[in-house]
Structure formats: structure tokens, C-alpha cells
Scaffold this motif. Structure first.
Motif, PDB file in Angstrom:
ATOM      1  N   LEU A 179      62.203  54.839  14.881  1.00  0.00           N
ATOM      2  CA  LEU A 179      61.408  55.529  15.908  1.00  0.00           C
ATOM      3  C   LEU A 179      60.867  54.519  16.930  1.00  0.00           C
ATOM      4  O   LEU A 179      60.975  54.704  18.139  1.00  0.00           O
ATOM      5  CB  LEU A 179      60.263  56.250  15.199  1.00  0.00           C
ATOM      6  N   ALA A 223      63.527  53.105  19.111  1.00  0.00           N
ATOM      7  CA  ALA A 223      64.094  54.087  20.053  1.00  0.00           C
ATOM      8  C   ALA A 223      63.152  54.372  21.233  1.00  0.00           C
ATOM      9  O   ALA A 223      63.601  54.833  22.275  1.00  0.00           O
ATOM     10  CB  ALA A 223      64.410  55.387  19.309  1.00  0.00           C
ATOM     11  N   GLU A 271      63.858  53.266  24.861  1.00  0.00           N
ATOM     12  CA  GLU A 271      65.037  53.845  25.513  1.00  0.00           C
ATOM     13  C   GLU A 271      64.656  54.798  26.631  1.00  0.00           C
ATOM     14  O   GLU A 271      65.463  55.080  27.523  1.00  0.00           O
ATOM     15  CB  GLU A 271      65.903  54.569  24.482  1.00  0.00           C
ATOM     16  N   THR A 272      63.410  55.288  26.599  1.00  0.00           N
ATOM     17  CA  THR A 272      62.956  56.159  27.684  1.00  0.00           C
ATOM     18  C   THR A 272      63.112  55.445  29.030  1.00  0.00           C
ATOM     19  O   THR A 272      63.427  56.061  30.038  1.00  0.00           O
ATOM     20  CB  THR A 272      61.479  56.539  27.452  1.00  0.00           C
ATOM     21  N   ILE A 305      66.603  55.756  30.209  1.00  0.00           N
ATOM     22  CA  ILE A 305      66.884  57.160  30.540  1.00  0.00           C
ATOM     23  C   ILE A 305      66.270  57.495  31.901  1.00  0.00           C
ATOM     24  O   ILE A 305      66.887  58.177  32.723  1.00  0.00           O
ATOM     25  CB  ILE A 305      66.330  58.100  29.443  1.00  0.00           C
ATOM     26  N   PHE A 357      68.460  56.036  34.375  1.00  0.00           N
ATOM     27  CA  PHE A 357      69.629  56.912  34.530  1.00  0.00           C
ATOM     28  C   PHE A 357      69.275  58.116  35.405  1.00  0.00           C
ATOM     29  O   PHE A 357      70.063  58.527  36.260  1.00  0.00           O
ATOM     30  CB  PHE A 357      70.095  57.382  33.144  1.00  0.00           C
ATOM     31  N   VAL A 385      73.534  62.291  43.060  1.00  0.00           N
ATOM     32  CA  VAL A 385      73.627  63.742  43.275  1.00  0.00           C
ATOM     33  C   VAL A 385      72.939  64.161  44.576  1.00  0.00           C
ATOM     34  O   VAL A 385      73.507  64.895  45.389  1.00  0.00           O
ATOM     35  CB  VAL A 385      73.019  64.499  42.075  1.00  0.00           C
ATOM     36  N   LEU A 389      78.388  66.020  37.506  1.00  0.00           N
ATOM     37  CA  LEU A 389      77.223  65.430  36.852  1.00  0.00           C
ATOM     38  C   LEU A 389      76.050  66.407  36.828  1.00  0.00           C
ATOM     39  O   LEU A 389      75.334  66.521  35.835  1.00  0.00           O
ATOM     40  CB  LEU A 389      76.843  64.142  37.607  1.00  0.00           C
ATOM     41  N   GLU A 390      75.902  67.127  37.947  1.00  0.00           N
ATOM     42  CA  GLU A 390      74.704  67.950  38.112  1.00  0.00           C
ATOM     43  C   GLU A 390      74.548  69.015  37.013  1.00  0.00           C
ATOM     44  O   GLU A 390      73.470  69.133  36.414  1.00  0.00           O
ATOM     45  CB  GLU A 390      74.730  68.594  39.491  1.00  0.00           C
ATOM     46  N   LEU A 410      73.235  67.457  33.868  1.00  0.00           N
ATOM     47  CA  LEU A 410      71.820  67.093  33.927  1.00  0.00           C
ATOM     48  C   LEU A 410      70.953  68.332  33.726  1.00  0.00           C
ATOM     49  O   LEU A 410      69.969  68.312  32.984  1.00  0.00           O
ATOM     50  CB  LEU A 410      71.490  66.445  35.278  1.00  0.00           C
ATOM     51  N   LEU A 421      62.244  65.039  30.218  1.00  0.00           N
ATOM     52  CA  LEU A 421      63.185  64.148  30.926  1.00  0.00           C
ATOM     53  C   LEU A 421      64.007  63.319  29.933  1.00  0.00           C
ATOM     54  O   LEU A 421      65.158  62.978  30.202  1.00  0.00           O
ATOM     55  CB  LEU A 421      62.406  63.192  31.834  1.00  0.00           C
ATOM     56  N   SER A 422      63.391  62.998  28.795  1.00  0.00           N
ATOM     57  CA  SER A 422      64.064  62.159  27.805  1.00  0.00           C
ATOM     58  C   SER A 422      65.359  62.793  27.301  1.00  0.00           C
ATOM     59  O   SER A 422      66.253  62.094  26.829  1.00  0.00           O
ATOM     60  CB  SER A 422      63.100  61.922  26.641  1.00  0.00           C
ATOM     61  N   LEU A 450      67.587  63.858  29.010  1.00  0.00           N
ATOM     62  CA  LEU A 450      68.694  63.448  29.885  1.00  0.00           C
ATOM     63  C   LEU A 450      69.661  62.534  29.139  1.00  0.00           C
ATOM     64  O   LEU A 450      70.808  62.375  29.554  1.00  0.00           O
ATOM     65  CB  LEU A 450      68.140  62.715  31.111  1.00  0.00           C
ATOM     66  N   ARG A 451      69.183  61.918  28.049  1.00  0.00           N
ATOM     67  CA  ARG A 451      70.069  61.045  27.286  1.00  0.00           C
ATOM     68  C   ARG A 451      71.272  61.830  26.748  1.00  0.00           C
ATOM     69  O   ARG A 451      72.323  61.257  26.495  1.00  0.00           O
ATOM     70  CB  ARG A 451      69.314  60.352  26.158  1.00  0.00           C
ATOM     71  N   ALA A 500      72.998  63.978  28.406  1.00  0.00           N
ATOM     72  CA  ALA A 500      74.017  63.864  29.462  1.00  0.00           C
ATOM     73  C   ALA A 500      74.534  62.434  29.550  1.00  0.00           C
ATOM     74  O   ALA A 500      75.745  62.202  29.677  1.00  0.00           O
ATOM     75  CB  ALA A 500      73.430  64.302  30.799  1.00  0.00           C
ATOM     76  N   ALA A 501      73.600  61.459  29.459  1.00  0.00           N
ATOM     77  CA  ALA A 501      73.985  60.055  29.652  1.00  0.00           C
ATOM     78  C   ALA A 501      74.958  59.590  28.572  1.00  0.00           C
ATOM     79  O   ALA A 501      75.996  58.998  28.867  1.00  0.00           O
ATOM     80  CB  ALA A 501      72.729  59.184  29.641  1.00  0.00           C
ATOM     81  N   LEU A 528      78.326  61.228  29.037  1.00  0.00           N
ATOM     82  CA  LEU A 528      79.114  60.625  30.121  1.00  0.00           C
ATOM     83  C   LEU A 528      79.742  59.314  29.674  1.00  0.00           C
ATOM     84  O   LEU A 528      80.906  59.035  29.972  1.00  0.00           O
ATOM     85  CB  LEU A 528      78.207  60.371  31.329  1.00  0.00           C
ATOM     86  N   GLN A 553      70.466  59.045  18.728  1.00  0.00           N
ATOM     87  CA  GLN A 553      69.728  59.663  19.843  1.00  0.00           C
ATOM     88  C   GLN A 553      69.197  61.044  19.450  1.00  0.00           C
ATOM     89  O   GLN A 553      68.072  61.405  19.801  1.00  0.00           O
ATOM     90  CB  GLN A 553      70.631  59.781  21.076  1.00  0.00           C
ATOM     91  N   LEU A 565      68.426  61.978  16.509  1.00  0.00           N
ATOM     92  CA  LEU A 565      67.327  61.724  15.575  1.00  0.00           C
ATOM     93  C   LEU A 565      66.059  61.373  16.337  1.00  0.00           C
ATOM     94  O   LEU A 565      64.970  61.869  16.057  1.00  0.00           O
ATOM     95  CB  LEU A 565      67.742  60.558  14.668  1.00  0.00           C
ATOM     96  N   ARG A 566      66.214  60.514  17.338  1.00  0.00           N
ATOM     97  CA  ARG A 566      65.049  60.097  18.130  1.00  0.00           C
ATOM     98  C   ARG A 566      64.446  61.286  18.863  1.00  0.00           C
ATOM     99  O   ARG A 566      63.221  61.429  18.933  1.00  0.00           O
ATOM    100  CB  ARG A 566      65.491  59.021  19.128  1.00  0.00           C
ATOM    101  N   TYR A 575      62.393  63.049  16.259  1.00  0.00           N
ATOM    102  CA  TYR A 575      61.204  62.306  15.804  1.00  0.00           C
ATOM    103  C   TYR A 575      60.143  62.205  16.905  1.00  0.00           C
ATOM    104  O   TYR A 575      58.963  62.435  16.667  1.00  0.00           O
ATOM    105  CB  TYR A 575      61.594  60.878  15.405  1.00  0.00           C
ATOM    106  N   VAL A 576      60.568  61.801  18.101  1.00  0.00           N
ATOM    107  CA  VAL A 576      59.585  61.464  19.147  1.00  0.00           C
ATOM    108  C   VAL A 576      59.219  62.684  19.989  1.00  0.00           C
ATOM    109  O   VAL A 576      58.047  63.021  20.134  1.00  0.00           O
ATOM    110  CB  VAL A 576      60.137  60.335  20.062  1.00  0.00           C
TER     111      VAL A 576
END
Lengths: 73, 637
Positions: free
Chosen positions: A48, A51, A54-55, A58, A61, A69, B441-442, B445, B543-544, B546-547, B549-550, B553, B596, B598-599, B602-603
Motif C-alpha cells: 500500500l 503504491a 503512483e498517484t 497517474i 498521465f 486530447v 484515448l478519450e 479515460l 482521478l487515480s 486513470l491508471r 486506462a494508462a 494503453l 494496480q 489491489l492498490r 486498498y487506497v
């Protein structure tokens, strides 16, 4: 030319964020492995903690995606 | 789901202690607690008396002897059925009689195995050197030593020639040649009386000297090689002979395995005595029993000690901390592994295992999203699952989770139109049902953010429910306010993105303001800071996602790189390169999405409602009972 600059901007957005994430994860990870060696029950918590940074990448990104876009059409 | 617990106190006469403890041990259903930690019982701990302490010592010693001997065996002895009655004195006599002989044979087997492993290396080294050795050089009074030199440093040979010349006054011969690409072999022939001097020189210069096993060390090289080959041929028969002799010796002693199990159980029972309370004539066992199995315990105790024991049961009190026993459907049970990896919930809390079953494989599938990768993963997971299907553990659980993830990957592979990335499109015009990830991409997202919004809002709703159930009014208000502010934020975003009419901006802003004000007010002085931070944190959580999609990709572009690289080479080489890169991508494509997903749980998800920190239910008589040091068992010792 404009597309190239947009691509460079997007790359910088992700790249710098990835460097920051890597730096943070490296430090947390090395400490975390030490903690797991002492107490394996901490594995879940360490995953945890590792990880969490990683925000940053992201969000990088997200910025890169917005550049491509929204500005790239 | 969490199983309801009932607190139990078993009270009986001390003369029935062993019988009752053995019965409870066999039931595997009582979680014992220390009498000193039970607020309802004010009794001193029972402790073990001198006789029990001596019995424990003996049991430990005997079990250690049996287990150490059983651990040496290539195969355990067959256990007779039905299990025999165990006489520990008889077992001791058997161990005294055959134990030393078995140990001797096992040591011999280990030596033979080591010889079998080492001889081929010596034979190979000597085989390379022998062609250098002319028969004529082996003369009376002379000795031959062999050294191997790294061919990258040929100057070593010249230096050795000079040093030996000075040491032996030229009374020596070096024959050398390349024995393989990296090694030069050199044979040094010198007077036998200077053997020590030459050995010292070679050692000082750290040259790799070919040493023969002790048994062959005195022989000339050619004879040694032939003798080693003969010995290697003899070894399998000798090993088989030792194995047969060991098996013949242990075959009649299947009772040892039974005795080891019985001794372990007895040690468990004696160790548990320290947890019990005592009066001058009675003992009290304190513990927890899963409520659905209370009747089973009651019935078992009624049949024990002539039904003289008393079982008192009560629901958990305010000051109690009952253990937590998870009970989920078989399909969801593997996900308990990931829950334990973090921490199990508190008793009375919410077990999110079923939600992990619903979301985690889905997230992995959306990220991996490839028909071929999904199929490959399915095959791997099924093969691993079949191999470890009967053995509970992390490997079995992960394989079952990956089966679900693989199915979702194939489903999303169809939706994205991906088969090994764009190979499906190149070879058989596979088209996406919804969107091609490489080009659009859009939509990806938007999908990721949508999933994030749903997951985070679900977490907040669960938080509201938990706060209501546990009557935490301030937390309840704060969670509702967060939900209002989040909903307002979503309205604003959707209106700005022209997915809703512009008129939704104003109600959205009103909702955000109301939510924020309530959050700030409900949190006291800290609320002024924590309220806005909470909302920003929740939006950051969305927002997190988004991973999703990331990572998706990254997976699809790596697959494309594999295809492009493969296409640049001739057909067979191209297939090889493509396979290599796709295998690498599959490995990354399983590991990364799992971590990811899992995260995200958890978070982003658990932080909205999960109350962790329960103590896991551990049944007395199960596999996980500790064997504490003797000095902890007897408070008087």
C-alpha cells in the motif's frame, strides 16, 4: 511542428512525474523490504505504501492525456 | 461475511481436565482466550503442575526424535489403518533399536549422492586434460599436477614457467593446451620430493588446481579416470541398496507417524492449560465459538466427563473483542488472501471480500483486455490450479483469481478487438465492438473515470452505512456531506464537458458548497482544513482510476511493438521474436494490473469504509497453535 511540441510537452508531463514516483517508491520500497524482513505480516501495508506515490505519475498521465486530447484535437 | 461469535466458559472438575481439553482439541471449533484477559472471570491462571511439565518435556523430546528421524527418510513409512494404539515406551525402544542404524544408512546415502553429483565434474575436467599427458612423462619419483587457467590470461602460464624454474632449478616440465574456449589446461611434472613446494606455489598464485576425490588421489591420472568411471557406474546400485535397507527398517513403524501427531496434540493441550482459570477444585476454559457451531460444542461436552461439565454462553459484551472468522462462498474465498495481506476487518465490521470478487478481476480484465492474453492466462491458471487444487495456500488462491481475471480479459479483448494487440486485425480483420485502444484515448479515460466515480461513491455509501450501523453520528454527517459534495462535483464536470445541460452547473456548485460547509462544521476546528482536504482527496481518488486506462494503453502498445518487431524479421525468426515479446508483455500484463487493482481497492476504495484490525479466529486443535517455551507454561516455574 506544433504536434511535435505537444508530444514533447506530454512526454515531459509523464516523464518528470514518473521520475518523482520512482524516487519516492525507491526510498519507500527499500525501507519497506527491511520492514518485511523484520515482520512479514507488514507485506500488505508495504504494498500500500509503495503504491501511494503512483498517484504522481497517474496525475502526470492525466496532464499528458489532456495535452493530447484537448490541445491536440 | 463475518461469522457471529458466542463467548463460552466451560467449567469442570479438575480431575476431568485432561478429558475435556482433549475433547475440545479434537473439535477444532473453540478459540481459546487467556483467563487473565477475560473481564468476566476473576480467577488465577491454572498453570501446569510438575507432573504435566515433566510430561511436556518428555513429549517434546520424543516428538523431536521421531520427527528428526522421519525427516531423514526418503519416504515416510506407511501408516497402518486403522491407526494403532500407541505405547510411547514401545516407540522409545524402537527408536533406540533402529534409530542409529537408520541414521548411519541415511548418512551413507547422502555421501553416495554427493559422490554421484561430484564425480561427473572430475571426470569431465580430467577428460579434457588427459590428451595433454604423454605416457612417457609418468616416471618413477615424479609427480603430476594439473591446473586450469582462464584463457583470457595466457600470460599466467609464462609467469608460472618462470616461477617454477626458479623453484625447481629447471627440473620440471609443463605441457599445456587449450581444453575448451575459456580454459587452458596445464600439466606440471616435477620431482615428487618437491610436492609441498609446488603445492605452496600454486596456492600462493591462486591457480585452480584439479583435485581428485580422496579415494582416487594417489592414482595416476589415466587410472584415476577409469576408476572414477567405474565408481560412477556402481553408485546407482549402492544408492538403491541403502534406500531398500532403510525402507525395510522403517516399514513396520508406521506407528511413529501416528505417535508424532498424538504427541503434537498432547503438547497443544498442555500448552493450552496456561490459558485456563482455576479454583481449588475446578478449571474454567474461556473462549469463543462460532455461533452456528455452539450446539455441536454443547453436545460434545455432554458426552464428555459424564456430562459433569457446565457450558455457559453469552453474546459478545461491550468490552469484548471477539475473533474474526471470514465465511464467504467458495468462489470469493480466494480474495480473502488479499484481505489478509492488508488486515482482516474488526469483529462486527464489513467484510468486502464479495466486492473484491466483483471488481478486482473486472479491473484486471479491462487493463489486460486481449483475447489471446486472456486465453493464455486462463490455460496457465487452470494448469496451476489443477496442480495445486488440493493444497490450500496462496498459489491456489491466486490461480483461482487469475481464472476470473482471464475470462474478463477475453471479454474486454472482444470489446477492444484485440488478439495479441493488433495482430488479430492484421491477420483476420478483427474489429472492436466498442473502441480501438490504440486510436481512441478519450473514451478510455472517460471509462476509467466513470469506474472510479462508481467505485469511490460505492465506498462512500458503505461508509455511510457503517457509520449509521455503529451509531457514529459525526462520521455519518461527514460521509453524507462528502457524498453531496462529490455528487455536486460530478454534476459540474459533466455540465462543463457538455454531457449535461449547462443548467446543472449551479445546482452542482450549491451541492459542493453545502457539502463542504457541513464537512467543515462537523469536524470541529480541524474540520476547516480537513473538510476541503477530504473532498480533494476523494476527487483525487477518482482521478487515480486513470491508471486503468494508462496500464491498458501500455499493454496494447507493448503488444504492438512485439508485432512490429516480429514483422521486420523473416517468418520463423519473426514468430520467435514476437513470441518472446508477447510472453514478456503477458507477464507484465498480469503482474502490473493485479498490483494496480489491489492498490485501487486498498487506497481508494477501502479508505472510505473499511475498519481493519480484527484478530483472526484460531481454532484450538488447528494447525496454527503455538508451542510456547516451557517457562511460560507454569507461572510458578
Amino acid at each position: 511542428m506544433e504536434a511535435g511540441l505537444l508530444a514533447i510537452g506530454a512526454g515531459i508531463a509523464v516523464g518528470l512525474a514518473a521520475l518523482a514516483t520512482g524516487y519516492a517508491q525507491g526510498r519507500i520500497g527499500s525501507s519497506g523490504i527491511g520492514a518485511i524482513a523484520e515482520n512479514p505480516e507488514l507485506t500488505g501495508r508495504i504494498i500500500l505504501l509503495v503504491a501511494i506515490p503512483e498517484t504522481l505519475v497517474i496525475l502526470g498521465f492525466a496532464v499528458a492525456a489532456m495535452i493530447i486530447v484537448l490541445l491536440g484535437g | 461475511m463475518l461469522v457471529d461469535m458466542t463467548k463460552v466458559h466451560v467449567i469442570g472438575h479438575r480431575r476431568h481436565l485432561d478429558e475435556v481439553v482433549a475433547r475440545l482439541h479434537a473439535l477444532h471449533v473453540v478459540h481459546l482466550i487467556d483467563v487473565t484477559a477475560d473481564h468476566e472471570v476473576h480467577l488465577p491462571p491454572l498453570g501446569v503442575d510438575d507432573e504435566q511439565l515433566a510430561e511436556l518435556h518428555e513429549a517434546r523430546l520424543l516428538r523431536a526424535r521421531i520427527d528428526s528421524l522421519l525427516a531423514l527418510l526418503p519416504e515416510p513409512p506407511p501408516v497402518p489403518s486403522p491407526a494403532p494404539t500407541i505405547d510411547l515406551d514401545e516407540i522409545r525402544r524402537e527408536l533406540d533399536a533402529v534409530g542409529p542404524e537408520i541414521e548411519r544408512l541415511v548418512i551413507e546415502m547422502e555421501e553416495l549422492t554427493a559422490e554421484q553429483d561430484n564425480l561427473p565434474r572430475h571426470i569431465a575436467a580430467l577428460g579434457r586434460l588427459l590428451p595433454l599427458l604423454p605416457e612417457a612423462t609418468i616416471t618413477e619419483g615424479y609427480e603430476t599436477s594439473a591446473v586450469l587457467i582462464d584463457s583470457h590470461f595466457p600470460d599466467v602460464l609464462a609467469a608460472l614457467d618462470v616461477e617454477l624454474g626458479e623453484l625447481l632449478d629447471g627440473n620440471f616440465e609443463i605441457i599445456s593446451d587449450r581444453v575448451d574456449a575459456d580454459t587452458i589446461g596445464a600439466l606440471i611434472v616435477f620431482p615428487q620430493r618437491r610436492s609441498q613446494d609446488v603445492a605452496s606455489l600454486l596456492g600462493r598464485e591462486q591457480l585452480s588446481r584439479v583435485r581428485l576425490p580422496q579415494r582416487f588421489s594417489g592414482l595416476p591420472f589415466r587410472r584415476a579416470l577409469a576408476a572414477m568411471q567405474r565408481r560412477l557406474d556402481e553408485l546407482p546400485a549402492e544408492l538403491e541398496d541403502r534406500r531398500d535397507r532403510i525402507q525395510r527398517l522403517v516399514a513396520p513403524h508406521g506407528s511413529w507417524v501416528v505417535a508424532s501427531g498424538q504427541l503434537a496434540a498432547r503438547m497443544d493441550q498442555l500448552a493450552a492449560v496456561r490459558l485456563m482459570g482455576a479454583t481449588s477444585h475446578t478449571f474454567v476454559v474461556c473462549g469463543w465459538v462460532p455461533t452456528p457451531r455452539l450446539a455441536e460444542v454443547r453436545a460434545a461436552l455432554a458426552e464428555t466427563a459424564g456430562g459433569s461439565t457446565v457450558l455457559l454462553d453469552s453474546p459478545p459484551g461491550q468490552s469484548d473483542s471477539p475473533p474474526v472468522l471470514l465465511d464467504n462462498p467458495a468462489v470469493a474465498r480466494p480474495f480473502e488472501l488479499f484481505l489478509r495481506l492488508l488486515a482482516i476487518p474488526v469483529y462486527g465490521g464489513f467484510d468486502p471480500t464479495l466486492l473484491m470478487l466483483a471488481f478486482m478481476p473486472l479491473f484486471i480484465g479491462i487493463m489486460l483486455g486481449d483475447i489471446a492474453y486472456g486465453a493464455a492466462l486462463l490455460v496457465i491458471a487452470l494448469v496451476v490450479g489443477r496442480r495445486f487444487g488440493n493444497r490450500p495456500g496462496a498459489v491456489r488462491d491466486v490461480s483461482r483469481i487469475l481464472v476470473l481475471a482471464a475470462v474478463w480479459s477475453m471479454v474486454w479483448g472482444v470489446i477492444y478487438g484485440e488478439f495479441l494487440g493488433d495482430l488479430g486485425h492484421r491477420l483476420f480483420d478483427l474489429e472492436p465492438i466498442w473502441v480501438n485502444r490504440e486510436e481512441a484515448l478519450e473514451p478510455l479515460l472517460v471509462l476509467s473515470l466513470g469506474i472510479g466515480a462508481v467505485h469511490v461513491v460505492l465506498g462512500v455509501l458503505l461508509g455511510i452505512w457503517r457509520a449509521a450501523v455503529t451509531a457514529q453520528s459525526s462520521k455519518l454527517v461527514e460521509r453524507i456531506a462528502l457524498l453531496v459534495a462529490l455528487s455536486g462535483s460530478f454534476l459540474i464536470v459533466l455540465a462543463v464537458a457538455e454531457q449535461l445541460p449547462a443548467g446543472f452547473v449551479t445546482p452542482g456548485m450549491v451541492a459542493v458548497v453545502i457539502g463542504l460547509v457541513v464537512m467543515m462544521a462537523s469536524g470541529g476546528a480541524m474540520g476547516l482544513v480537513m473538510g476541503p482536504l477530504e473532498l480533494i482527496g476523494a476527487l483525487g481518488n477518482v482521478l487515480s482510476y486513470l491508471r486503468i486506462a494508462a496500464i491498458g494503453l501500455a499493454s496494447v502498445f507493448l503488444a504492438r511493438v512485439a508485432n512490429d518487431l516480429g514483422a521486420t524479421a523473416p517468418l520463423l525468426v519473426g514468430i520467435l521474436i514476437g513470441t518472446l515479446f508477447h510472453t514478456l508483455n503477458l507477464a507484465l500484463g498480469v503482474f502490473s494490473p493485479t498490483i494496480q487493482a489491489l492498490r485501487l481497492h486498498y487506497v481508494e476504495f477501502f479508505s472510505k469504509f473499511y475498519e481493519e484490525g480484527g484478530e483472526e479466529f484460531s481454532a484450538f486443535g488447528g494447525d496454527n497453535n503455538a508451542d510456547p517455551p516451557v517457562e511460560q507454561l507454569n507461572p510458578d516455574s
